[in-house]
Design a protein around this motif. Structure first.
Motif, PDB file in Angstrom:
ATOM      1  N   CYS A   1       0.766  -1.200  -0.039  1.00 51.43           N
ATOM      2  CA  CYS A   1      -0.102   0.074  -0.077  1.00 51.43           C
ATOM      3  C   CYS A   1       1.035   1.042   0.024  1.00 51.43           C
ATOM      4  N   ASN A   2       1.354   1.742  -1.097  1.00 47.35           N
ATOM      5  CA  ASN A   2       2.109   2.718  -1.457  1.00 47.35           C
ATOM      6  C   ASN A   2       1.382   4.035  -1.507  1.00 47.35           C
TER       7      ASN A   2
ATOM      8  N   LEU B   1       3.983  -0.417   3.979  1.00 46.99           N
ATOM      9  CA  LEU B   1       3.252   0.956   3.669  1.00 46.99           C
ATOM     10  C   LEU B   1       4.343   1.739   2.927  1.00 46.99           C
ATOM     11  N   GLY B   2       4.358   2.701   2.019  1.00 50.79           N
ATOM     12  CA  GLY B   2       5.153   3.232   1.395  1.00 50.79           C
ATOM     13  C   GLY B   2       4.795   4.805   1.276  1.00 50.79           C
TER      14      GLY B   2
ATOM     15  N   LYS C   1       9.505   5.921   1.352  1.00 52.56           N
ATOM     16  CA  LYS C   1      10.246   5.145   2.570  1.00 52.56           C
ATOM     17  C   LYS C   1       8.969   4.341   2.916  1.00 52.56           C
ATOM     18  N   LYS C   2       9.629   2.971   3.365  1.00 51.35           N
ATOM     19  CA  LYS C   2       8.808   1.971   3.553  1.00 51.35           C
ATOM     20  C   LYS C   2       8.804   1.524   4.957  1.00 51.35           C
ATOM     21  N   VAL C   3       7.953   1.060   5.567  1.00 50.07           N
ATOM     22  CA  VAL C   3       7.636   0.248   6.799  1.00 50.07           C
ATOM     23  C   VAL C   3       7.082  -0.914   6.308  1.00 50.07           C
ATOM     24  N   LYS C   4       7.634  -1.937   6.925  1.00 51.56           N
ATOM     25  CA  LYS C   4       7.314  -3.516   6.605  1.00 51.56           C
ATOM     26  C   LYS C   4       6.467  -3.870   7.820  1.00 51.56           C
ATOM     27  N   ASN C   5       5.794  -5.029   7.811  1.00 54.81           N
ATOM     28  CA  ASN C   5       5.429  -5.652   8.911  1.00 54.81           C
ATOM     29  C   ASN C   5       6.214  -5.883  10.075  1.00 54.81           C
TER      30      ASN C   5
END
Length: 150
Positions: A57-58, A81-82, A130-134
């Motif tokens: 989901c970016n 999320l991005g 900028k990504k945040v992963k699980n």
């Protein structure tokens, strides 16, 4: 004849009276036009539907976090999320990424405190994704889904 129609009529009444709730499952959404996402998520909010982030989901997709109530949104172990600054459609800027300060400000105005806090800890919105992963970082932003949603 009357007895045969009663079950049919009852079924039709249930179809038209019962609310149609459906979950939106996001699996691979790279974003797009912000206004389209705002309208989409406002419809989901109005229908009180749930959103399950079950993959990427970016970009404009992340507006879900500020439009749909967070208690109606969850993430599975596959979620990420991005975030990045808003920019003008490259087809109008000769293929160059031209940042929109107004658009970026608009994005930020939608994000809840949990997103703003994560962005502040990670240098704010920039042109680069900028990504945040699980994991713990993502769960500080949004709750994990119950296992039945996996």
């Amino acid at each position: 004849m009357r007895l045969l129609l009663l079950p049919l009529l009852t079924s039709l009444v249930v179809l038209f009276v019962a609310p149609a709730h459906a979950d939106l499952r996001i699996t691979r959404d790279h974003g797009g036009y912000v206004e389209e996402y705002k309208a989409k998520y406002e419809r989901i909010r109005e229908r009180k539907e749930r959103v399950i982030i079950d993959g990427i989901c970016n970009s404009a997709c992340t507006l879900v976090l500020g439009i749909v109530p967070l208690n109606k949104v969850c993430v599975t172990p596959r979620a990420s999320l991005g975030f990045h600054q808003a920019y003008y459609d490259k087809s109008f800027t000769f293929g160059m990424k031209v940042i929109s300060q107004e658009g970026t400000s608009d994005l930020m105005s939608y994000y809840p405190a949990t997103v703003k806090s994560w962005l502040a800890r990670n240098g704010g919105l920039t042109p680069e994704m900028k990504k945040v992963k699980n994991g713990m970082e993502l769960w500080k932003i949004i709750d994990p889904c119950p296992e039945e949603f996996f």
